[in-house]
Enzyme design. Sequence first.
Site, PDB file in Angstrom:
ATOM      1  N   GLY A  16       0.850  -1.193   0.000  1.00  0.00           N
ATOM      2  CA  GLY A  16       0.000   0.000   0.000  1.00  0.00           C
ATOM      3  C   GLY A  16       0.880   1.235   0.000  1.00  0.00           C
ATOM      4  N   ARG A  77       0.348  -4.830  -4.766  1.00  0.00           N
ATOM      5  CA  ARG A  77       0.683  -6.111  -4.115  1.00  0.00           C
ATOM      6  C   ARG A  77       0.738  -7.167  -5.214  1.00  0.00           C
ATOM      7  NH1 ARG A  77      -0.749  -3.919   1.030  1.00  0.00           N
ATOM      8  NH2 ARG A  77      -2.569  -2.635   0.789  1.00  0.00           N
ATOM      9  N   ASP A 108       5.353  -5.221   5.503  1.00  0.00           N
ATOM     10  CA  ASP A 108       5.839  -6.588   5.723  1.00  0.00           C
ATOM     11  C   ASP A 108       5.755  -7.482   4.484  1.00  0.00           C
ATOM     12  OD1 ASP A 108       3.121  -6.615   5.938  1.00  0.00           O
ATOM     13  OD2 ASP A 108       3.044  -7.752   7.815  1.00  0.00           O
ATOM     14  N   THR A 110       6.218  -6.498   1.400  1.00  0.00           N
ATOM     15  CA  THR A 110       7.383  -6.065   0.606  1.00  0.00           C
ATOM     16  C   THR A 110       8.655  -6.693   1.154  1.00  0.00           C
ATOM     17  OG1 THR A 110       6.266  -3.964   0.299  1.00  0.00           O
ATOM     18  CG2 THR A 110       8.622  -3.995  -0.182  1.00  0.00           C
ATOM     19  N   THR A 131       4.723   2.307   5.554  1.00  0.00           N
ATOM     20  CA  THR A 131       3.323   1.880   5.668  1.00  0.00           C
ATOM     21  C   THR A 131       2.645   2.760   6.708  1.00  0.00           C
ATOM     22  OG1 THR A 131       1.840   0.182   6.571  1.00  0.00           O
ATOM     23  CG2 THR A 131       4.145  -0.034   7.161  1.00  0.00           C
ATOM     24  N   ASP A 133       0.480   1.879   8.642  1.00  0.00           N
ATOM     25  CA  ASP A 133       0.058   1.075   9.794  1.00  0.00           C
ATOM     26  C   ASP A 133       1.033   1.093  10.978  1.00  0.00           C
ATOM     27  OD1 ASP A 133      -2.219   0.410   8.467  1.00  0.00           O
ATOM     28  OD2 ASP A 133      -1.579  -1.601   7.891  1.00  0.00           O
ATOM     29  N   ASP A 135       3.331  -0.922  11.744  1.00  0.00           N
ATOM     30  CA  ASP A 135       3.315  -2.235  12.384  1.00  0.00           C
ATOM     31  C   ASP A 135       4.536  -3.096  12.054  1.00  0.00           C
ATOM     32  OD1 ASP A 135       2.691  -2.566   9.733  1.00  0.00           O
ATOM     33  OD2 ASP A 135       1.043  -3.961  10.055  1.00  0.00           O
ATOM     34  N   ARG A 160     -16.130  16.089  15.568  1.00  0.00           N
ATOM     35  CA  ARG A 160     -16.518  16.482  16.930  1.00  0.00           C
ATOM     36  C   ARG A 160     -17.367  17.769  16.907  1.00  0.00           C
ATOM     37  NH1 ARG A 160     -15.326  14.805  21.738  1.00  0.00           N
ATOM     38  NH2 ARG A 160     -13.539  13.484  21.329  1.00  0.00           N
ATOM     39  N   ARG A 168     -24.721  14.114  19.089  1.00  0.00           N
ATOM     40  CA  ARG A 168     -24.692  12.808  18.436  1.00  0.00           C
ATOM     41  C   ARG A 168     -23.525  11.935  18.888  1.00  0.00           C
ATOM     42  NH1 ARG A 168     -26.226  14.668  12.317  1.00  0.00           N
ATOM     43  NH2 ARG A 168     -28.422  14.164  12.472  1.00  0.00           N
ATOM     44  N   ARG A 177      -5.521  -3.122   9.368  1.00  0.00           N
ATOM     45  CA  ARG A 177      -6.119  -4.455   9.242  1.00  0.00           C
ATOM     46  C   ARG A 177      -5.743  -5.319  10.435  1.00  0.00           C
ATOM     47  NH1 ARG A 177      -6.223  -5.961   3.506  1.00  0.00           N
ATOM     48  NH2 ARG A 177      -4.033  -5.371   3.576  1.00  0.00           N
ATOM     49  N   LYS A 219     -22.926  15.337  29.078  1.00  0.00           N
ATOM     50  CA  LYS A 219     -22.205  15.328  27.792  1.00  0.00           C
ATOM     51  C   LYS A 219     -23.024  14.501  26.805  1.00  0.00           C
ATOM     52  CE  LYS A 219     -17.497  14.443  26.157  1.00  0.00           C
ATOM     53  NZ  LYS A 219     -17.657  13.659  24.978  1.00  0.00           N
ATOM     54  N   GLU A 228     -10.278  -0.714  11.467  1.00  0.00           N
ATOM     55  CA  GLU A 228     -11.117  -1.539  10.578  1.00  0.00           C
ATOM     56  C   GLU A 228     -10.958  -3.036  10.864  1.00  0.00           C
ATOM     57  OE1 GLU A 228      -9.624  -0.448   6.729  1.00  0.00           O
ATOM     58  OE2 GLU A 228      -7.847  -1.665   6.945  1.00  0.00           O
ATOM     59  N   ARG A 260      -4.444   7.473   3.444  1.00  0.00           N
ATOM     60  CA  ARG A 260      -3.237   7.078   2.701  1.00  0.00           C
ATOM     61  C   ARG A 260      -2.698   8.202   1.820  1.00  0.00           C
ATOM     62  NH1 ARG A 260      -3.752   1.155   1.581  1.00  0.00           N
ATOM     63  NH2 ARG A 260      -3.276   1.564  -0.589  1.00  0.00           N
TER      64      ARG A 260
HETATM   65  O1  F6P Z   1      -1.212  -1.670   4.789  1.00  0.00           O
HETATM   66  C1  F6P Z   1      -1.820  -0.426   4.910  1.00  0.00           C
HETATM   67  C2  F6P Z   1      -3.298  -0.487   4.741  1.00  0.00           C
HETATM   68  O2  F6P Z   1      -3.622   0.849   4.648  1.00  0.00           O
HETATM   69  C3  F6P Z   1      -4.126  -1.182   5.799  1.00  0.00           C
HETATM   70  O3  F6P Z   1      -4.346  -0.453   6.963  1.00  0.00           O
HETATM   71  C4  F6P Z   1      -5.404  -1.426   5.056  1.00  0.00           C
HETATM   72  O4  F6P Z   1      -6.155  -2.419   5.622  1.00  0.00           O
HETATM   73  C5  F6P Z   1      -4.903  -1.795   3.710  1.00  0.00           C
HETATM   74  O5  F6P Z   1      -3.682  -1.110   3.548  1.00  0.00           O
HETATM   75  C6  F6P Z   1      -5.828  -1.509   2.577  1.00  0.00           C
HETATM   76  O6  F6P Z   1      -5.131  -1.580   1.385  1.00  0.00           O
HETATM   77  P1  F6P Z   1      -5.687  -1.690  -0.075  1.00  0.00           P
HETATM   78  O7  F6P Z   1      -7.051  -1.109  -0.086  1.00  0.00           O
HETATM   79  O8  F6P Z   1      -4.727  -0.926  -0.891  1.00  0.00           O
HETATM   80  O9  F6P Z   1      -5.660  -3.139  -0.395  1.00  0.00           O
END
Ligand code: F6P
Length: 327
Positions: A16, A77, A108, A110, A131, A133, A135, A160, A168, A177, A219, A228, A260
């Site tokens: 990504g 990918r 990861d 890559t 990335t 993420d 991670d 907000r 709301r 992910r 509040k 996600e 992104r």
């Molecule tokens: O790896 C980064 C990321 O943004 C994840 O958080 C997300 O789930 C995923 O890529 C979505 O990637 P794509 O829509 O490009 O497959």
Amino acid sequence: MSEQILSKIAVLTSGGDAPGMNAAIRSVVRTAITSKIEIMGIQQGYAGLVAGKMAPMTLSSVANIIQRGGTILKAGRSLEFHKQEVRAQAAQSLRAAGIQGLVAIGGDGTFTGAHLLAQEHNFPVVGIPGTIDNDIFGTEETIGFDTALNTAMEAIDRIRDTAASHDRLFIVEVMGRDSGFIAIDVGLAGGAEEVFIPETLINVDLAIQSIKRGVARGKNSSILVAAEGQKVGRAYDLAEQIRRKAGFESKVCVLGHIQRGGAPTARDRILASRLGFASVRALQQGLTDVMVGVQSGQVVPVKFKDCLHKKRRVPQELIDLAHLLAH
Ligand code: F6P
């Protein structure tokens, strides 16, 4: 490990995209050229490598890109690269083009491809963690995370305003992910009432308690943040569970790929510039099968085998703090 006289290397971005990848490409290209190394840009990640989509890069081909999101080399990918024979073909085309080292920018997936290229074909490869993420095990930060975090925080601030005007409840879904770094950090920075991350079990009851505590002290608007996880749009399921269990109606906002894109923050540009430089120096020093990452603020080489298949966990301290401050 010995000093290498390199005459030609290549760079690609894969997986990504992440804001700051262009700044990393710029740094790799300019470091190589000022070190008298020819540099090839490979288009579309590993798929482009296999298809031989590469062209020489110059100082001016990376002019005016430090501030741009995305990647001028394009990313993606490649399922094909999971095949041993395809990687063999890639190593062969790199050698046939006179390329002596590869810089692979990505996450990861890559790095898994880069590690296999190094292991199976003894091809010199250095990775740069890019990335949103955050991670990747072995580095404190990845290129793109800071920008994504700030984009998500700005979105939450805006939500907000409208949440407060209409009393709301909002559930804001952020990317991640398998990892909750964006969620926990933006939850803290945006003052969320609850943060749901993939690393821990979802506890809707805790979120409901937190909303009720807010209501009890007058509040009437709340923001929940959800990563996600394995299902984009999971925030809608959470909204339904909260409605069924407590009768609270909520609005859902899925931020998605907005996170992104966009101009990289100064922090991401600086990180990308440091890592781009370090990746070329690493190849010159004869290092291979490594990523260049940041540990205790310093750029260091980390063996791919020490970062792959390991999970970088969201610090418990941040999870606890987010809960405490939501009171
Ligand atoms: O790896 C980064 C990321 O943004 C994840 O958080 C997300 O789930 C995923 O890529 C979505 O990637 P794509 O829509 O490009 O497959």
